[in-house]
Design a protein around this motif. Structure first.
Motif, short mmCIF file in Angstrom:
data_model
loop_
_atom_site.label_atom_id
_atom_site.label_comp_id
_atom_site.label_asym_id
_atom_site.label_seq_id
_atom_site.Cartn_x
_atom_site.Cartn_y
_atom_site.Cartn_z
N GLY A 26 32.94 10.97 -38.29
CA GLY A 26 33.93 11.96 -37.87
C GLY A 26 34.12 13.10 -38.83
O GLY A 26 34.90 14.00 -38.56
N THR A 27 33.41 13.08 -39.97
CA THR A 27 33.60 14.12 -40.97
C THR A 27 33.19 15.49 -40.45
O THR A 27 33.85 16.49 -40.71
N HIS A 28 32.12 15.57 -39.70
CA HIS A 28 31.58 16.85 -39.26
C HIS A 28 31.76 17.10 -37.77
O HIS A 28 31.07 17.94 -37.19
N ASP A 29 32.69 16.42 -37.14
CA ASP A 29 32.86 16.56 -35.69
C ASP A 29 33.21 17.98 -35.27
O ASP A 29 32.63 18.52 -34.33
N TRP A 30 34.15 18.62 -35.96
CA TRP A 30 34.56 19.97 -35.58
C TRP A 30 33.44 20.97 -35.81
O TRP A 30 33.29 21.93 -35.05
N GLN A 31 32.67 20.76 -36.84
CA GLN A 31 31.53 21.65 -37.10
C GLN A 31 30.53 21.55 -35.95
O GLN A 31 30.00 22.57 -35.49
N VAL A 33 31.21 20.76 -32.83
CA VAL A 33 31.81 21.40 -31.66
C VAL A 33 31.66 22.93 -31.76
O VAL A 33 31.31 23.59 -30.79
N ARG A 34 31.91 23.49 -32.95
CA ARG A 34 31.75 24.94 -33.14
C ARG A 34 30.31 25.37 -32.93
O ARG A 34 30.05 26.40 -32.30
N GLU A 35 29.37 24.61 -33.45
CA GLU A 35 27.96 24.96 -33.28
C GLU A 35 27.54 24.88 -31.82
O GLU A 35 26.77 25.72 -31.34
N ARG A 37 29.52 25.40 -29.24
CA ARG A 37 30.12 26.58 -28.61
C ARG A 37 29.30 27.83 -28.89
O ARG A 37 29.01 28.62 -27.99
#
Length: 71
Positions: A26-31, A33-35, A37
């Motif tokens: 879960g450390t890089h989950d938001w990264q 998602v951004r990539e 998008r």
């Protein structure tokens, strides 16, 4: 095997081999998602479609569509 068990096993192996520990789940989950998008926007531009606001436009068309004539 659960995600946590796999992470603990990988951490143990890395420690035994003198390697750096893997990132926690879960450390890089938001990264990611951004990539994703950004990639979708890029593909939209290549296909000559609007790069942003597509969901809002689709919802607007759906909400403001003409009612079907009754039979």
């Amino acid at each position: 095997m659960s995600l946590t068990q796999q992470y603990l096993l990988d951490t143990y192996r890395a420690q035994r081999l003198g390697q750096p520990a893997p990132p926690a789940p879960g450390t890089h989950d938001w990264q990611v998602v951004r990539e994703l998008r950004d990639h979708r926007r890029f593909r939209a531009v290549l296909a000559e479609r609007p790069a942003h606001g597509r969901i809002r436009q689709a919802l607007g068309r759906w909400l403001h569509r003409q009612p079907r004539p009754s039979r």
